[in-house]
Design a protein around this motif. Structure first.
Motif, PDB file in Angstrom:
ATOM      1  N   GLU A 197      14.149   0.593  -0.044  1.00  0.00           N
ATOM      2  CA  GLU A 197      13.694  -0.244  -1.590  1.00  0.00           C
ATOM      3  C   GLU A 197      13.252   1.677  -1.598  1.00  0.00           C
ATOM      4  OE1 GLU A 197      10.346  -1.576  -3.758  1.00  0.00           O
ATOM      5  OE2 GLU A 197      10.576  -2.434  -1.670  1.00  0.00           O
ATOM      6  N   VAL A 198      13.120   2.395  -0.595  1.00  0.00           N
ATOM      7  CA  VAL A 198      12.284   3.703  -1.193  1.00  0.00           C
ATOM      8  C   VAL A 198      13.942   4.789  -0.987  1.00  0.00           C
ATOM      9  CG1 VAL A 198      11.594   5.911   0.204  1.00  0.00           C
ATOM     10  CG2 VAL A 198      10.759   3.724   0.183  1.00  0.00           C
ATOM     11  N   ARG A 199      14.952   4.296  -0.589  1.00  0.00           N
ATOM     12  CA  ARG A 199      15.671   5.367  -0.982  1.00  0.00           C
ATOM     13  C   ARG A 199      16.416   4.891  -2.592  1.00  0.00           C
ATOM     14  NH1 ARG A 199      21.473   3.930   2.117  1.00  0.00           N
ATOM     15  NH2 ARG A 199      22.927   5.427   0.958  1.00  0.00           N
TER      16      ARG A 199
ATOM     17  N   ARG B  82      14.323   3.518  -4.759  1.00  0.00           N
ATOM     18  CA  ARG B  82      13.370   4.939  -6.223  1.00  0.00           C
ATOM     19  C   ARG B  82      13.677   6.422  -6.012  1.00  0.00           C
ATOM     20  NH1 ARG B  82       8.493   0.974  -7.127  1.00  0.00           N
ATOM     21  NH2 ARG B  82       8.170   2.097  -8.287  1.00  0.00           N
ATOM     22  N   TRP B  83      13.165   6.370  -4.374  1.00  0.00           N
ATOM     23  CA  TRP B  83      12.888   8.040  -4.115  1.00  0.00           C
ATOM     24  C   TRP B  83      13.938   8.241  -3.143  1.00  0.00           C
ATOM     25  CZ3 TRP B  83       9.117   4.100  -3.916  1.00  0.00           C
ATOM     26  CH2 TRP B  83       8.028   4.239  -4.883  1.00  0.00           C
ATOM     27  N   PRO B  84      15.001   8.523  -4.180  1.00  0.00           N
ATOM     28  CA  PRO B  84      15.966   9.323  -2.830  1.00  0.00           C
ATOM     29  C   PRO B  84      15.826  10.702  -1.896  1.00  0.00           C
ATOM     30  CG  PRO B  84      17.033   9.845  -5.075  1.00  0.00           C
ATOM     31  CD  PRO B  84      15.612   8.636  -5.125  1.00  0.00           C
ATOM     32  N   ASP B  85      15.096  11.289  -2.697  1.00  0.00           N
ATOM     33  CA  ASP B  85      14.892  12.652  -2.320  1.00  0.00           C
ATOM     34  C   ASP B  85      14.483  12.619  -0.862  1.00  0.00           C
ATOM     35  OD1 ASP B  85      15.963  13.253  -4.129  1.00  0.00           O
ATOM     36  OD2 ASP B  85      14.502  13.811  -5.082  1.00  0.00           O
ATOM     37  N   ILE B  86      13.325  11.336  -0.841  1.00  0.00           N
ATOM     38  CA  ILE B  86      12.394  11.240   0.708  1.00  0.00           C
ATOM     39  C   ILE B  86      13.110  10.840   2.070  1.00  0.00           C
ATOM     40  CG2 ILE B  86      10.722  10.588   1.851  1.00  0.00           C
ATOM     41  CD1 ILE B  86       9.311   9.745  -1.216  1.00  0.00           C
ATOM     42  N   LEU B  87      12.524  11.899   2.900  1.00  0.00           N
ATOM     43  CA  LEU B  87      13.146  11.906   3.970  1.00  0.00           C
ATOM     44  C   LEU B  87      12.684  10.358   4.566  1.00  0.00           C
ATOM     45  CD1 LEU B  87      15.678  13.843   5.249  1.00  0.00           C
ATOM     46  CD2 LEU B  87      14.532  14.451   3.058  1.00  0.00           C
ATOM     47  N   ARG B  88      13.715   9.590   5.236  1.00  0.00           N
ATOM     48  CA  ARG B  88      12.888   8.403   5.837  1.00  0.00           C
ATOM     49  C   ARG B  88      13.295   8.617   7.351  1.00  0.00           C
ATOM     50  NH1 ARG B  88      15.765   8.454   1.100  1.00  0.00           N
ATOM     51  NH2 ARG B  88      17.617   7.917   2.104  1.00  0.00           N
ATOM     52  N   ILE B  89      12.367   8.156   8.407  1.00  0.00           N
ATOM     53  CA  ILE B  89      12.468   7.670   9.544  1.00  0.00           C
ATOM     54  C   ILE B  89      12.723   6.419   9.703  1.00  0.00           C
ATOM     55  CG2 ILE B  89      11.393   8.917  11.421  1.00  0.00           C
ATOM     56  CD1 ILE B  89      11.109  11.987  10.337  1.00  0.00           C
ATOM     57  N   ILE B  90      12.690   6.219  10.861  1.00  0.00           N
ATOM     58  CA  ILE B  90      11.729   5.299  11.640  1.00  0.00           C
ATOM     59  C   ILE B  90      11.727   5.318  13.220  1.00  0.00           C
ATOM     60  CG2 ILE B  90      14.101   4.378  12.092  1.00  0.00           C
ATOM     61  CD1 ILE B  90      12.008   1.701  10.188  1.00  0.00           C
ATOM     62  N   VAL B  91       9.934   3.911  13.373  1.00  0.00           N
ATOM     63  CA  VAL B  91      10.013   3.685  13.986  1.00  0.00           C
ATOM     64  C   VAL B  91      10.075   3.041  15.214  1.00  0.00           C
ATOM     65  CG1 VAL B  91       8.360   4.299  15.886  1.00  0.00           C
ATOM     66  CG2 VAL B  91       8.043   6.066  13.662  1.00  0.00           C
ATOM     67  N   THR B  92      10.632   2.448  16.019  1.00  0.00           N
ATOM     68  CA  THR B  92      10.588   1.101  15.937  1.00  0.00           C
ATOM     69  C   THR B  92      10.759   0.726  18.114  1.00  0.00           C
ATOM     70  OG1 THR B  92      12.637  -0.062  16.686  1.00  0.00           O
ATOM     71  CG2 THR B  92      13.620   1.320  16.453  1.00  0.00           C
TER      72      THR B  92
ATOM     73  N   GLU C  67       0.699  -1.213  -0.273  1.00  0.00           N
ATOM     74  CA  GLU C  67      -0.070   0.568   0.265  1.00  0.00           C
ATOM     75  C   GLU C  67       0.781   1.395  -0.322  1.00  0.00           C
ATOM     76  OE1 GLU C  67      -3.746   2.167   2.020  1.00  0.00           O
ATOM     77  OE2 GLU C  67      -2.605   0.119   3.278  1.00  0.00           O
ATOM     78  N   ALA C  68       2.146   1.572   0.554  1.00  0.00           N
ATOM     79  CA  ALA C  68       2.993   2.001   1.061  1.00  0.00           C
ATOM     80  C   ALA C  68       3.343   2.713  -0.606  1.00  0.00           C
ATOM     81  CB  ALA C  68       3.914   1.992   2.256  1.00  0.00           C
ATOM     82  N   ARG C  69       4.024   1.077  -1.421  1.00  0.00           N
ATOM     83  CA  ARG C  69       4.291   1.701  -2.517  1.00  0.00           C
ATOM     84  C   ARG C  69       3.684   2.278  -3.682  1.00  0.00           C
ATOM     85  NH1 ARG C  69       5.672  -4.026  -1.473  1.00  0.00           N
ATOM     86  NH2 ARG C  69       7.560  -3.776  -1.264  1.00  0.00           N
ATOM     87  N   ARG C  70       1.988   1.664  -3.333  1.00  0.00           N
ATOM     88  CA  ARG C  70       1.254   2.500  -4.553  1.00  0.00           C
ATOM     89  C   ARG C  70       1.082   3.962  -4.320  1.00  0.00           C
ATOM     90  NH1 ARG C  70      -1.424  -2.628  -3.422  1.00  0.00           N
ATOM     91  NH2 ARG C  70      -2.406  -1.500  -1.490  1.00  0.00           N
ATOM     92  N   ILE C  71       1.155   4.106  -3.144  1.00  0.00           N
ATOM     93  CA  ILE C  71       0.604   6.004  -2.795  1.00  0.00           C
ATOM     94  C   ILE C  71       2.007   6.644  -2.890  1.00  0.00           C
ATOM     95  CG2 ILE C  71       1.136   7.561  -0.922  1.00  0.00           C
ATOM     96  CD1 ILE C  71      -0.959   5.029   0.971  1.00  0.00           C
ATOM     97  N   LEU C  72       3.401   6.084  -2.877  1.00  0.00           N
ATOM     98  CA  LEU C  72       4.411   7.456  -3.176  1.00  0.00           C
ATOM     99  C   LEU C  72       4.117   6.751  -4.698  1.00  0.00           C
ATOM    100  CD1 LEU C  72       6.667   4.968  -1.199  1.00  0.00           C
ATOM    101  CD2 LEU C  72       6.475   7.380  -1.081  1.00  0.00           C
TER     102      LEU C  72
END
Length: 489
Positions: free
Chosen positions: A68-70, A72-82, A38-43
């Motif tokens: 994977e996002v990095r 295909r879409w390297p500009d997006i800022l990625r935050i991990i919640v764990t 679902e995340a890929r479809r939105i991106l």
């Protein structure tokens, strides 16, 4: 309306997604997804700037998805919640995914909001940096294109074809020889009287050479004293002499890779001839007041109105310097040796002056062109330009007549006509006083008629003659308007 930054929250727990979305919704457009697909479809369909992704999700983990996002879409800022209690357990995975920030559970709403704000701001800064970088590249490309276009225009202005001449002109042979030598990186000596266009020919040589994209400089050696000429060409260090308040880069240094014209080279002193010879032999310059030499690559063109070979024979010019300067000698003929060029040159000068001063002018009368062609023009093109300027300023009609010419031009033209007349040509330059007076009288009559636009009543009044008396003299000397100022050369 300005669109708010868009965020994507990815978590398989609906309650967690709802809470995070509620915290961020006031400042951001929030999209939510419950798994990686679902995340890929939105991106693929939305312009997402920041992703909040839970680490523990069935199927695809947060780190794997963000890796994977990095790609295909390297500009997006990625935050991990764990939920891992020790961030060190994930350092390797976080670095591999290029994750911007790590937020452990349980998180505080302010912590989440601050992370979103910082990430969105960083995304905006990155986009601005990319925009500015692109603009700089485009500006550099545009500037380079403009510079290339400007070089092309300059090359067209100073091409051999722009040295104006009539078909079959003696100047064409000189231009053809200059075009041959232009592409050979050898020194050229240009000989010609003052005002014949030596600098124009030198520029045409430069802009037809392999150095055409590099600088061209011209310096009049005869107009500058030795000490100033040395500073002009070689440069000087600050404080090297009285008045040297700043360091100056010499023209030879500025022309590195290009061409320099040493105009009126025959007027330099014997002392400076030695300094110039040293530069031509070694290819090095040493600024005044400096102990260091610098190599430069400059093509040297020289120009003079003097007979340098004769000056060498008389001991006034160094023989070794002469042969350093004259791998090829080009001679520009004076205007008197190419009279067929005078009408073409005059018209070109008139067109340029007319546009410059905003005064309409079509051309010259046949009578005016005849007078101009008969005159020798000792000042060559420069004198012709001054004469055409004077005629344009005084003109009251768009066709410039012979009456606008300077008296000395008319006198020479009248004398030329007198030599060409059958009745007068037999009159010797020396001999009986009566014959010589008659010849002078014919010249005065012709000049006066031209100035009066062949108005015989005005001419007779100016000369103190009756109209009948003037007509008798014209018949006696065979002076008629149709044959006046024929070219006898």
């Amino acid at each position: 309306m300005i669109r708010r930054p868009a965020l994507l929250v990815v978590d398989d727990e609906p309650r967690s997604v709802e809470v995070i979305a509620r915290v961020l919704d006031e400042e951001f457009d929030v999209f939510t997804a419950h798994d990686a697909d679902e995340a890929r479809r939105i991106l693929e369909n939305e312009w997402i700037q920041v992703i909040f992704c839970d680490q523990r999700m069935p199927g695809t983990s947060g780190v794997v998805l963000l890796t994977e996002v990095r790609e295909r879409w390297p500009d997006i800022l990625r935050i991990i919640v764990t939920g891992y209690s020790e961030p060190e357990d994930m350092i390797g995975a976080i670095n591999a995914a290029g994750i911007y920030q790590f937020i452990p559970k349980p998180w505080h709403p302010d912590q989440l909001l601050l992370a979103a704000r910082n990430a969105a701001h960083l995304f905006a800064l990155q986009r601005e940096h990319e925009r500015l970088s692109l603009e700089m590249k485009l500006s550099a490309a545009t500037a380079e294109a403009r510079l290339a276009a400007q070089r092309e225009r300059v090359a067209q202005i100073f091409h051999f074809d722009t040295l104006i001449r009539a078909p079959g002109s003696p100047l064409s042979q000189t231009c053809a020889r200059a075009a041959q030598v232009a592409t050979f990186d050898v020194p050229v000596l240009i000989h010609g009287e003052t005002g014949t266009g030596k600098e124009l020919l030198a520029r045409a040589i430069h802009y037809s050479s392999l150095r055409s994209d590099r600088p061209f400089f011209a310096v009049n050696c005869g107009a500058i004293p030795d000490d100033l000429l040395e500073s002009e060409l070689f440069g000087h260090k600050k404080g090297s002499f009285t008045g040297a308040h700043v360091t100056r880069i010499g023209l030879l240094d500025q022309a590195d890779g290009g061409t320099i014209l040493l105009d009126e080279i025959g007027d330099i002193s014997p002392a400076f001839q030695v300094k110039l010879l040293r530069f031509l032999q070694e290819g090095e310059i040493r600024p005044v007041g400096s102990n260091e030499s610098k190599r430069v690559n400059v093509r040297v063109l020289a120009a003079t109105h003097r007979d340098l070979h004769g000056e060498v024979g008389r001991g006034r010019f160094r023989e070794d310097l002469y042969y350093r300067l004259c791998a090829m000698v080009l001679t520009l003929p004076p205007l008197r040796a190419r009279r067929s060029d005078i009408p073409v040159l005059a018209q070109s000068i008139l067109d340029a002056l007319s546009a410059q001063h905003g005064k309409r002018a079509k051309g010259f009368s046949a009578e005016a062109l005849g007078c101009m062609t008969a005159y020798d023009w000792p000042g060559n093109v420069r004198e012709l330009q001054n004469e055409v300027t004077r005629m344009l300023v005084l003109a009251e009609r768009d066709v410039l007549g012979a009456d606008l010419l300077s008296p000395h031009v008319l006198r020479v033209a009248a004398a030329t006509t007198a030599k060409a007349e059958p009745e007068i040509i037999a009159l010797p330059d020396s001999g009986p006083l009566k014959d010589r007076i008659e010849r002078m009288e014919a010249s005065i009559l012709t000049e006066t008629l031209v100035r009066c636009r062949w108005n015989k009543s005005r001419a007779a009044e100016e000369l103190g003659l009756s109209r009948v008396g003037l007509r008798a003299k014209l018949d006696r000397y065979g002076i008629a308007r149709g044959a006046t100022f024929a070219n006898s050369h």
